[in-house]
Design a protein around this motif. Structure first.
Motif, PDB file in Angstrom:
ATOM      1  N   ALA A  89       0.829  -1.203   0.000  1.00 58.73           N
ATOM      2  CA  ALA A  89       0.000   0.000   0.000  1.00 58.73           C
ATOM      3  C   ALA A  89       0.867   1.258   0.000  1.00 58.73           C
ATOM      4  N   ALA A  90       1.951   1.246   0.767  1.00 60.19           N
ATOM      5  CA  ALA A  90       2.849   2.394   0.798  1.00 60.19           C
ATOM      6  C   ALA A  90       3.567   2.577  -0.530  1.00 60.19           C
ATOM      7  N   SER A  91       3.958   1.476  -1.163  1.00 61.34           N
ATOM      8  CA  SER A  91       4.612   1.552  -2.466  1.00 61.34           C
ATOM      9  C   SER A  91       3.680   2.163  -3.501  1.00 61.34           C
ATOM     10  N   GLY A  92       2.418   1.735  -3.507  1.00 62.96           N
ATOM     11  CA  GLY A  92       1.454   2.307  -4.435  1.00 62.96           C
ATOM     12  C   GLY A  92       1.245   3.791  -4.200  1.00 62.96           C
ATOM     13  N   SER A  93       1.224   4.215  -2.926  1.00 57.32           N
ATOM     14  CA  SER A  93       1.047   5.638  -2.617  1.00 57.32           C
ATOM     15  C   SER A  93       2.210   6.471  -3.139  1.00 57.32           C
ATOM     16  N   LEU A  94       3.433   5.980  -2.980  1.00 59.82           N
ATOM     17  CA  LEU A  94       4.604   6.737  -3.410  1.00 59.82           C
ATOM     18  C   LEU A  94       4.731   6.791  -4.929  1.00 59.82           C
ATOM     19  N   SER A  95       4.136   5.839  -5.619  1.00 61.58           N
ATOM     20  CA  SER A  95       4.334   5.750  -7.072  1.00 61.58           C
ATOM     21  C   SER A  95       3.702   6.911  -7.836  1.00 61.58           C
ATOM     22  N   VAL A  96       2.784   7.649  -7.218  1.00 60.60           N
ATOM     23  CA  VAL A  96       2.058   8.693  -7.948  1.00 60.60           C
ATOM     24  C   VAL A  96       2.836  10.007  -8.022  1.00 60.60           C
ATOM     25  N   ARG A  97       4.034  10.061  -7.454  1.00 60.40           N
ATOM     26  CA  ARG A  97       4.761  11.331  -7.353  1.00 60.40           C
ATOM     27  C   ARG A  97       5.527  11.699  -8.614  1.00 60.40           C
ATOM     28  N   SER A  98       5.529  10.838  -9.629  1.00 59.18           N
ATOM     29  CA  SER A  98       6.280  11.116 -10.852  1.00 59.18           C
ATOM     30  C   SER A  98       5.528  10.570 -12.051  1.00 59.18           C
TER      31      SER A  98
END
Length: 306
Positions: free
Chosen positions: A266-275
């Motif tokens: 879940a944390a990986s998916g959240s961070l993926s939207v930054r670029s």
């Protein structure tokens, strides 16, 4: 070893201020071409975290676009093992993605409908007890590959297989999002939807709902909702599900408890939207763990998954 089967393509990402209406015009603000495709995105993330990955998927074609795609794969230390001979008149698949300031995306594909190779399951490196994952973009070939993996005794993780006749077997892991299944923004209905899927198939099911979190459960694990981890300002949601899948597979391959794997995913998916795109800025293991540890209340809810 994690065998990732599925789509490998070029993602041509264009930032625009808004989608144009019929007959109107909009200026493209920027354009970049990245490695794309669900399988390539997932394999790139796993490789960056040090996992042992085999990538098997569609043919890449010939010509300048194919050469560029191979160069992008080489930068990630990835080689595509073809699942069979390319179909006639095959061309390198390209996905044109138009991203608006809110991070939403509109996609146009070229070459995807003809990407199914003449499949030969003997070409797959199927190893009993190892992980296999696939998405259904190659249609019947993807389903044949999943059935071959199950027959070989592999641990199977399927993403976006939403047909009633898909090879979702007891003990396998199933993942999708409310783009394809369930009900966006409705936790109660999504919980019931996942519970019915679990009862019907016997799988461990994960249904993500973007900023609304996810619902997950299995015959042994209570079907319940889990909150999202806060995301950075959204630039582009392309590939968030692929990053979730990669992180979940990484945790499972490390024999982490299921709650820790879910939180990491879940944390990986959240961070993926930054670029832009899925592969331009893949979060490191430390970055993902830092996001989890900085929100102990949310992390505790995942830790309670037993």
């Amino acid at each position: 070893m994690i065998l990732v089967f599925g789509t490998v393509c070029l993602d041509r990402i264009r930032r625009i201020p808004a989608l144009p209406g019929p007959g109107t015009y909009v200026e493209i603000e920027s354009e970049t071409t990245l490695l794309g495709g669900e399988a390539a995105n997932t394999a790139a993330a796993l490789t960056s975290w040090g996992a042992d990955v085999r990538l098997c998927g569609n043919p890449l074609g010939e010509g300048p676009e194919a050469d560029y795609l191979r160069a992008l794969l080489e930068q990630r230390s990835l080689v595509v093992e073809a699942a069979g001979e390319p179909p006639p008149r095959f061309r390198t698949p390209v996905c044109d993605i138009y991203v608006t300031p809110d991070g939403d995306r509109t996609m146009f594909g070229l070459g995807f409908s003809a990407m199914e190779p003449v499949f030969d399951p003997k070409l797959l490196p199927l190893i009993r007890g190892e992980w296999f994952t696939a998405e259904p973009n190659m249609g019947g070939v993807s389903r044949q590959a999943a059935r071959a993996a199950l027959g070989a005794g592999m641990k199977v993780y399927l993403m976006d297989f939403i047909r009633d006749d898909d090879p979702v077997a007891p003990g396998s892991i199933w993942q999708s999002s409310t783009d394809w299944a369930g009900f966006r923004g409705d936790v109660v209905r999504n919980t019931e939807w996942v519970r019915r899927l679990v009862d019907r198939t016997g799988c461990f099911a994960i249904l993500s709902d973007g900023p609304n979190g996810l619902v997950a459960g299995s015959p042994e694990l209570e079907v319940r909702a889990y909150p999202p981890f806060p995301s950075p300002p959204i630039v582009d949601t392309t590939g968030a599900g692929d990053m979730f899948r990669a992180a979940m597979l990484y945790g499972l391959s490390q024999d982490w408890p299921i709650g820790r794997s879910l939180a990491f995913a879940a944390a990986s998916g959240s961070l993926s939207v930054r670029s832009l795109g899925a592969t331009s800025l893949i979060a490191s293991i430390d970055e993902i763990n830092d996001l989890v540890s900085s929100h102990p209340g949310i992390a505790q809810q995942y830790a309670e998954a037993v």
